[in-house]
Design a protein around this motif. Structure first.
Motif, PDB file in Angstrom:
ATOM      1  N   PRO A   1      -7.596  -6.185  -2.704  1.00 43.68           N
ATOM      2  CA  PRO A   1      -7.142  -5.038  -3.052  1.00 43.68           C
ATOM      3  C   PRO A   1      -6.504  -4.756  -4.169  1.00 43.68           C
ATOM      4  O   PRO A   1      -5.754  -5.563  -4.725  1.00 43.68           O
ATOM      5  CB  PRO A   1      -6.040  -4.694  -1.978  1.00 43.68           C
ATOM      6  CG  PRO A   1      -6.213  -5.868  -0.794  1.00 43.68           C
ATOM      7  CD  PRO A   1      -6.909  -7.016  -1.414  1.00 43.68           C
TER       8      PRO A   1
ATOM      9  N   GLU B   1      -6.789   2.990  -4.261  1.00 38.62           N
ATOM     10  CA  GLU B   1      -6.984   1.476  -3.703  1.00 38.62           C
ATOM     11  C   GLU B   1      -8.645   1.483  -3.940  1.00 38.62           C
ATOM     12  O   GLU B   1      -9.337   2.224  -3.547  1.00 38.62           O
ATOM     13  CB  GLU B   1      -6.534   1.250  -2.202  1.00 38.62           C
ATOM     14  CG  GLU B   1      -6.593  -0.168  -1.892  1.00 38.62           C
ATOM     15  CD  GLU B   1      -6.244  -0.313  -0.594  1.00 38.62           C
ATOM     16  OE1 GLU B   1      -6.722  -1.633  -0.055  1.00 38.62           O
ATOM     17  OE2 GLU B   1      -5.287   0.299   0.167  1.00 38.62           O
TER      18      GLU B   1
ATOM     19  N   PHE C   1      -4.880  -1.546  -6.957  1.00 32.46           N
ATOM     20  CA  PHE C   1      -4.304  -0.321  -6.947  1.00 32.46           C
ATOM     21  C   PHE C   1      -4.380   0.357  -8.409  1.00 32.46           C
ATOM     22  O   PHE C   1      -4.023  -0.341  -9.352  1.00 32.46           O
ATOM     23  CB  PHE C   1      -2.869  -0.008  -6.401  1.00 32.46           C
ATOM     24  CG  PHE C   1      -2.730  -0.719  -5.143  1.00 32.46           C
ATOM     25  CD1 PHE C   1      -3.058  -0.287  -4.066  1.00 32.46           C
ATOM     26  CD2 PHE C   1      -2.610  -2.221  -4.922  1.00 32.46           C
ATOM     27  CE1 PHE C   1      -3.089  -0.269  -2.727  1.00 32.46           C
ATOM     28  CE2 PHE C   1      -2.459  -2.488  -3.535  1.00 32.46           C
ATOM     29  CZ  PHE C   1      -2.853  -1.667  -2.550  1.00 32.46           C
TER      30      PHE C   1
ATOM     31  N   CYS D   1       2.258   1.647  -3.571  1.00 36.79           N
ATOM     32  CA  CYS D   1       1.242   1.988  -4.424  1.00 36.79           C
ATOM     33  C   CYS D   1       0.760   3.110  -4.292  1.00 36.79           C
ATOM     34  O   CYS D   1       0.519   4.023  -5.312  1.00 36.79           O
ATOM     35  CB  CYS D   1       0.206   0.861  -4.684  1.00 36.79           C
ATOM     36  SG  CYS D   1       0.852  -0.558  -5.415  1.00 36.79           S
TER      37      CYS D   1
ATOM     38  N   ARG E   1       0.917  -1.264   0.052  1.00 35.28           N
ATOM     39  CA  ARG E   1      -0.125  -0.078  -0.109  1.00 35.28           C
ATOM     40  C   ARG E   1       1.049   1.349  -0.098  1.00 35.28           C
ATOM     41  O   ARG E   1       0.691   2.277  -0.732  1.00 35.28           O
ATOM     42  CB  ARG E   1      -0.907   0.212   1.265  1.00 35.28           C
ATOM     43  CG  ARG E   1      -2.146  -0.759   1.101  1.00 35.28           C
ATOM     44  CD  ARG E   1      -3.052  -0.566   2.284  1.00 35.28           C
ATOM     45  NE  ARG E   1      -4.410  -1.141   2.051  1.00 35.28           N
ATOM     46  CZ  ARG E   1      -4.876  -1.870   3.146  1.00 35.28           C
ATOM     47  NH1 ARG E   1      -4.360  -2.037   3.966  1.00 35.28           N
ATOM     48  NH2 ARG E   1      -6.087  -2.694   2.665  1.00 35.28           N
TER      49      ARG E   1
END
Length: 136
Positions: free
Chosen positions: A36, A29, A38, A21, A18
């Motif tokens: 998840p 997201e 991105f 990204c 996370r």
């Protein structure tokens, strides 16, 4: 019908992914099919998936990083035993790496995500990324 959530915020590698990204210009997201993803308009990275082993047989890899790969890099990743062909994304030029490994090289992960982002993101976002890195 919505897909069930198939991840937890404390899954191995998700917090690190996370951070990588969401640092890209315009990155967001979203949860898609319970996992998840991105995006910057289109998906440039996904977390979790499966490997198709044979017709009707899959190996679940809940902590996999899925990225779009340039044709010129495909063979190198295919020759690297750490990477695999993700079931749904693989035929469209994606490869996957399991992040549930103590030996994950996060610099390499960031490079893979960067390359994938550059294949997906609009030109203005790539220019913004390049300008940002030149200012450092």
């Amino acid at each position: 019908m919505a897909h069930p959530v198939m991840f937890s915020d404390d899954d191995p590698g998700l917090a690190e992914l996370r951070e990588i990204c969401l640092a890209f210009p315009g990155a967001e997201e979203h949860v898609s099919y319970g996992r998840p993803t991105f995006k910057c308009g289109k998906i440039f990275a996904a977390f979790g998936g499966s490997e198709k082993l044979s017709p009707g047989h899959h190996r679940q890899v809940p902590s996999a990083l899925l990225v779009k790969v340039a044709e010129s890099e495909m063979q190198a990743l295919d020759d690297d035993e750490r990477f695999f062909l993700p079931a749904s994304y693989g035929p469209f030029g994606w490869r996957a790496l399991d992040l549930d490994d103590a030996a994950v090289d996060w610099t390499e992960v960031a490079e893979l995500v960067d390359a994938s982002y550059r294949l997906i993101a609009p030109k203005r976002r790539i220019a913004e990324l390049d300008a940002r890195s030149q200012g450092e």
